[in-house]
Design a protein around this motif. Structure first.
Motif, PDB file in Angstrom:
ATOM      1  N   LEU A 144      15.538  12.665   0.180  1.00 50.34           N
ATOM      2  CA  LEU A 144      15.312  11.752   1.299  1.00 50.34           C
ATOM      3  C   LEU A 144      13.988  11.027   1.077  1.00 50.34           C
ATOM      4  O   LEU A 144      13.059  11.590   0.497  1.00 50.34           O
ATOM      5  CB  LEU A 144      15.258  12.544   2.610  1.00 50.34           C
ATOM      6  CG  LEU A 144      14.930  11.795   3.898  1.00 50.34           C
ATOM      7  CD1 LEU A 144      16.044  10.814   4.254  1.00 50.34           C
ATOM      8  CD2 LEU A 144      14.721  12.795   5.040  1.00 50.34           C
ATOM      9  N   ILE A 145      13.909   9.775   1.548  1.00 47.18           N
ATOM     10  CA  ILE A 145      12.674   8.999   1.421  1.00 47.18           C
ATOM     11  C   ILE A 145      12.263   8.461   2.792  1.00 47.18           C
ATOM     12  O   ILE A 145      13.064   7.853   3.499  1.00 47.18           O
ATOM     13  CB  ILE A 145      12.853   7.814   0.445  1.00 47.18           C
ATOM     14  CG1 ILE A 145      13.282   8.334  -0.934  1.00 47.18           C
ATOM     15  CG2 ILE A 145      11.557   7.006   0.334  1.00 47.18           C
ATOM     16  CD1 ILE A 145      13.687   7.234  -1.902  1.00 47.18           C
ATOM     17  N   GLY A 146      11.001   8.711   3.161  1.00 49.30           N
ATOM     18  CA  GLY A 146      10.436   8.159   4.388  1.00 49.30           C
ATOM     19  C   GLY A 146       9.314   7.205   4.027  1.00 49.30           C
ATOM     20  O   GLY A 146       8.472   7.524   3.193  1.00 49.30           O
ATOM     21  N   VAL A 147       9.308   6.020   4.663  1.00 50.44           N
ATOM     22  CA  VAL A 147       8.349   4.976   4.309  1.00 50.44           C
ATOM     23  C   VAL A 147       7.536   4.543   5.521  1.00 50.44           C
ATOM     24  O   VAL A 147       8.091   4.245   6.582  1.00 50.44           O
ATOM     25  CB  VAL A 147       9.061   3.744   3.713  1.00 50.44           C
ATOM     26  CG1 VAL A 147       8.047   2.680   3.304  1.00 50.44           C
ATOM     27  CG2 VAL A 147       9.940   4.136   2.535  1.00 50.44           C
ATOM     28  N   SER A 148       6.229   4.515   5.360  1.00 48.61           N
ATOM     29  CA  SER A 148       5.311   3.948   6.345  1.00 48.61           C
ATOM     30  C   SER A 148       4.884   2.590   5.816  1.00 48.61           C
ATOM     31  O   SER A 148       4.455   2.470   4.666  1.00 48.61           O
ATOM     32  CB  SER A 148       4.094   4.864   6.514  1.00 48.61           C
ATOM     33  OG  SER A 148       3.038   4.181   7.146  1.00 48.61           O
ATOM     34  N   ALA A 149       5.007   1.542   6.647  1.00 44.41           N
ATOM     35  CA  ALA A 149       4.701   0.195   6.174  1.00 44.41           C
ATOM     36  C   ALA A 149       4.027  -0.614   7.278  1.00 44.41           C
ATOM     37  O   ALA A 149       4.254  -0.369   8.463  1.00 44.41           O
ATOM     38  CB  ALA A 149       5.983  -0.509   5.718  1.00 44.41           C
ATOM     39  N   PRO A 150       3.199  -1.581   6.910  1.00 48.96           N
ATOM     40  CA  PRO A 150       2.523  -2.403   7.916  1.00 48.96           C
ATOM     41  C   PRO A 150       3.466  -3.430   8.531  1.00 48.96           C
ATOM     42  O   PRO A 150       4.474  -3.811   7.931  1.00 48.96           O
ATOM     43  CB  PRO A 150       1.417  -3.094   7.109  1.00 48.96           C
ATOM     44  CG  PRO A 150       1.958  -3.168   5.717  1.00 48.96           C
ATOM     45  CD  PRO A 150       2.796  -1.941   5.534  1.00 48.96           C
ATOM     46  N   GLY A 151       3.123  -3.875   9.736  1.00 52.19           N
ATOM     47  CA  GLY A 151       3.862  -4.971  10.352  1.00 52.19           C
ATOM     48  C   GLY A 151       4.927  -4.533  11.330  1.00 52.19           C
ATOM     49  O   GLY A 151       5.166  -3.349  11.567  1.00 52.19           O
ATOM     50  N   VAL A 152       5.581  -5.522  11.908  1.00 57.90           N
ATOM     51  CA  VAL A 152       6.683  -5.286  12.846  1.00 57.90           C
ATOM     52  C   VAL A 152       7.956  -5.097  12.035  1.00 57.90           C
ATOM     53  O   VAL A 152       8.338  -5.956  11.243  1.00 57.90           O
ATOM     54  CB  VAL A 152       6.837  -6.473  13.817  1.00 57.90           C
ATOM     55  CG1 VAL A 152       8.005  -6.225  14.778  1.00 57.90           C
ATOM     56  CG2 VAL A 152       5.546  -6.701  14.587  1.00 57.90           C
TER      57      VAL A 152
END
Length: 303
Positions: free
Chosen positions: A58-66
């Motif tokens: 499984l991959i979880g991603v934190s990213a900037p922006g809306v």
């Protein structure tokens, strides 16, 4: 398939990675510089290169922006990540790494970490106020993130404070007076010797520099202005303050002291909202993104 999960935290300066086991222990962690690319394919190829996916489930991603519910990036952020604009994060990463992927805004990732395993755990209502270059955040009810109809709930940097014209031709925003960037600007506007980082200013404060002490005190009051608005709008059980500065015990104590002694919104006994530091900082985005991915995967499987 899979002995552990992969968490990715996409920032404007660095991209951080971690292999995390089922008990949320970080097995391996690394980072690389965020580079500017002209196309989204170049960016996502770089993001996913040299990652061995054989043991990833499984991959979880934190990213900037809306980021909308389908992981489409709806806002342009720092220059190095602007190629993500109007791309689908989950699909781009799944195309390259062949594993289920879920993504969440970086401020919400940090907040979700605190909600599930940090100082907000067990609360019925909570807010996470993440101080950095801007001010990210997360508003939660029980174990759910309140996203808002446009998924901008918790974007505290853009909280409007004053509709008087500014140099930028628009209203004053909370991020312009309460972020680390604001602290540096406030100090340098009054100092003949400019400083480059918030850490430099805090060190001067701790060494009893008169200007730094005055600036820090006003900056903390600006932060409390934002916290007070949140309290009157939502009145949560707890507000957890995050970001690198929140690891400084003196800072949290100063915020608590000023809030108690200099801010009287309504009669003191009525307001019981607690203000604390976040338990996790450096790894909160990674852990929060993965916890969110686990929840989304479980929901998907149940449906």
């Amino acid at each position: 398939m899979g002995n552990y999960s992969l968490a990715i935290d996409i920032g404007g300066t660095f991209i951080k990675y971690a292999f995390i086991d089922q008990k949320l222990n970080i097995i391996k962690q690394w980072k690389k510089e965020t580079k500017h690319f002209n196309t989204k394919d170049e960016f996502y190829d770089y993001l996913c290169e040299n990652i061995d996916n054989h043991h990833i489930d499984l991959i979880g991603v934190s990213a900037p922006g809306v980021i909308n519910e389908d992981s489409l990036v709806l806002s342009k952020e720092a220059k190095n990540v602007q190629t993500m604009y109007m791309t689908n994060i989950n699909k781009e990463i799944e195309l390259r790494l062949k594993r289920p992927t879920y993504s969440l805004n970086d401020g919400k990732s940090a907040g979700y970490c605190e909600l599930m395993i940090g100082n907000g755990k067990g609360s019925q209502s909570s807010v996470y106020f993440i101080i950095g270059t801007g001010i990210g955040g997360c508003i939660c009810y029980k174990d759910e993130i309140i996203q808002g109809v446009d998924r901008i709930a918790g974007e505290f940097s853009t909280l409007p404070l004053d509709f008087s014209p500014t140099k930028k031709g628009r209203f004053k925003r909370l991020g312009e007076i309460a972020s680390i960037s604001a602290l540096i600007e406030m100090y340098n506007s009054r100092s003949p010797v400019p400083l480059k980082t918030g850490e430099d200013i805090c060190n001067k404060y701790l060494n009893h520099d008169v200007l730094a002490q005055d600036i820090i005190h006003q900056w903390c009051k600006n932060i409390i202005l934002g916290l007070s608005i949140i309290i009157m709008l939502y009145n949560p059980e707890i507000i957890c303050i995050g970001g690198g500065i929140s690891e400084e015990k003196w800072f949290i104590e100063k915020i608590q002291e000023i809030y108690k002694n200099e801010t009287h919104i309504i009669s003191d006994p009525i307001i019981t909202t607690k203000i604390k530091a976040c338990k996790y900082n450096n790894n909160s985005n990674l852990l929060g993104a993965l916890l969110y991915a686990k929840k989304k995967l479980a929901t998907s499987n149940n449906n």
